[in-house]
Structures are given as C-alpha cells and as structure tokens.
Design an enzyme around this catalytic site. Structure first.
Site, short mmCIF file in Angstrom:
data_model
loop_
_atom_site.label_atom_id
_atom_site.label_comp_id
_atom_site.label_asym_id
_atom_site.label_seq_id
_atom_site.Cartn_x
_atom_site.Cartn_y
_atom_site.Cartn_z
N HIS A 69 -0.42 7.12 1.50
CA HIS A 69 -1.15 7.58 0.32
C HIS A 69 -0.47 6.96 -0.89
CE1 HIS A 69 2.19 10.35 0.80
NE2 HIS A 69 1.95 10.93 -0.36
N HIS A 71 0.95 8.24 -3.75
CA HIS A 71 1.91 8.91 -4.62
C HIS A 71 3.12 8.01 -4.85
CE1 HIS A 71 0.18 13.10 -3.40
NE2 HIS A 71 -0.63 12.40 -4.16
N ASP A 73 6.30 8.26 -5.05
CA ASP A 73 7.51 8.27 -4.22
C ASP A 73 7.32 7.51 -2.91
OD1 ASP A 73 5.75 10.44 -3.63
OD2 ASP A 73 7.31 11.40 -2.44
N HIS A 74 6.07 7.13 -2.61
CA HIS A 74 5.79 6.34 -1.42
C HIS A 74 5.36 4.91 -1.77
CE1 HIS A 74 5.77 9.74 1.53
NE2 HIS A 74 5.63 10.40 0.39
#
Length: 257
Positions: A69, A71, A73-74
C-alpha cells in the site's frame, strides 16, 4: 522458520523507524535475484535505502518494486531506492496478478488498495497482519467486512509463514489469523454491548470497547471504531444518536489498533 525465507531467497531488512505504530520498524523484503524485487522499500531514510540498495546490487540489480500500500512508512524510500532506474513500481495490484515472482492477494481494510503478496508458502502481509498487536482499519465503504473476508481468504491458503510489514515473522499463520479474526469479533461484541447499554459518544464507546488501548493510540483507535460502526450500520445495527466523526477525523495518520 526464518530459514523458510532463505529457502525462497528472501532477505529481510528492517528500517530504523520504531514507534508505537511501526513496532520495531518497517520490514523491507528483497526477493530473488538477477534481477530481484523489493517489497515495501520502507520510509524515507537514507541509511535504510542504502542498505536495501546494497542488497539489491548483490543480487544482480532491481527488477521492480511491489507495494502492499502507499503509506509513507512503506513507500517513502521508493525514490531513494530507484535513484533514476526505470523499473516498475506496482501499487494496488489486482487480485491474482503476477507481480514479478509474486502473486497479489487483494486485502483492503487498512487501506483501500492494500494487497498482500504470496511467494509459495510465504505471505507478505504488509499492514493487514502485523507481527504483534492489531492493525488500523480505514472506515472506507465496506472496509471492515472486506478485511474480515480477506483474513479468511488468507486462512484458506494455509500459508506456512506470514512476513508482516512490522514486527517479527509469524510461524503459526493459522493461529495468528484466528487471533486477528477473534480480536475484531471481540471489539464488535464490546461495541454492540456499549451501544445496547446506551453509550452514544465517541469517548464512551472507546472506554467500553477499546479500554485496553494506551492513550498514545486513542485517537487512531477512533478511526477503527468508525470502521466497526460502518459495518454495523450496513447491517442496520446502529441506533440513532451516535456521535458523528470529529473534525480531525480525515487528517489522522492511517495506523491504529
């Protein structure tokens, strides 16, 4: 069981971004070689991107990036990892699609476009299942129902190992998935009991159904509360007078328990 990753030529590199929301940090996975694929490059941290690039170079170069996904932090490290390279960056893959050596498994809930990735008996779960604790469910239309159905689909696949986006690897996949399903059922039971008892405000509902959530996660937990309420509303089970979403609702970060 970490040897199962090695058997499938996977390396785990953990970003140094620990927090109550990211646990020990974001897990980045480098899969295969000549070329390799990277699952969730992680946050915008130069040191982490350098470590991932070093592993990629040792594996014969980058074939593509698979995002569970979007977001930050990814996905934040994508530009640092690519450094001008022209390779596919796949986000929101269709269910069943081949993404390099991986198979996409659509599992919305934490985000509308969230997918997991299968590699034989290993499932990379992103933020659908964490190594410890539970996850935020976005109150998008049908999100909670889709999420629960997605967990059941993962159970049916009988994976030997779950490789989450945060936290340790999960060796007993079925037990963890059952734990997650029961956790959501318990939240719903407690929420329904609170509604039946006359609770109508956000604070009262949180106090009743999320009494175990620390103060640092209370605001994010409110978002998941409304995902549960949306599911109950779809089933005609929400009484009149429940407090509306607060003004800050749409601005809160998309992680919670």
């Amino acid at each position: 069981m970490p040897s199962l990753l090695a058997e499938h030529d996977v390396t785990l590199i953990r970003a140094d971004n620990p927090s109550p929301l990211t646990l020990e940090g974001t897990n980045t996975y480098v899969v295969g070689r000549s070329p390799c694929w990277v699952i969730d490059p992680g946050p915008d941290l130069e040191a982490h991107a350098v470590a991932v690039r070093s592993e990629v170079d040792a594996r014969g170069g980058l074939g593509g990036v698979a995002l569970t996904h979007g977001h930050a932090d990814h996905s934040g490290a994508v530009p640092l990892l690519l450094a001008g390279a022209s390779v596919p960056v796949v986000r929101g893959a269709e269910d069943g699609a081949a993404v390099g050596p991986l198979e996409a498994i659509a599992l919305p809930g934490h985000a509308p476009d969230h997918v997991c990735f299968a590699l034989g008996p290993v499932c990379f779960t992103g933020d659908a299942v964490l190594g410890s604790g539970s996850v935020f469910i976005a109150p998008d239309p049908g999100a909670m129902g889709s999420y629960l159905a997605g967990l059941e689909r993962l159970r049916a696949r009988r994976f030997a190992l779950l490789a989450p986006g945060h936290g340790p690897l999960i060796e007993d996949a079925d037990a963890k998935l059952l734990e997650y399903l029961e956790h959501r059922r318990d939240r719903e039971r407690r929420l329904v009991d609170a509604l039946d008892g006359g609770a109508r405000s956000i604070d009262a509902l949180l106090d009743a159904a999320w009494s175990d959530v620390p103060d640092a996660l209370r605001l994010p937990a409110t978002v998941t509360l409304f995902a549960h309420l949306d599911k109950l509303a779809d089933e005609g089970r929400v009484p009149a007078g429940v407090e509306d979403r607060p003004e800050w609702f749409s601005q809160i970060g998309r992680h919670a328990h």
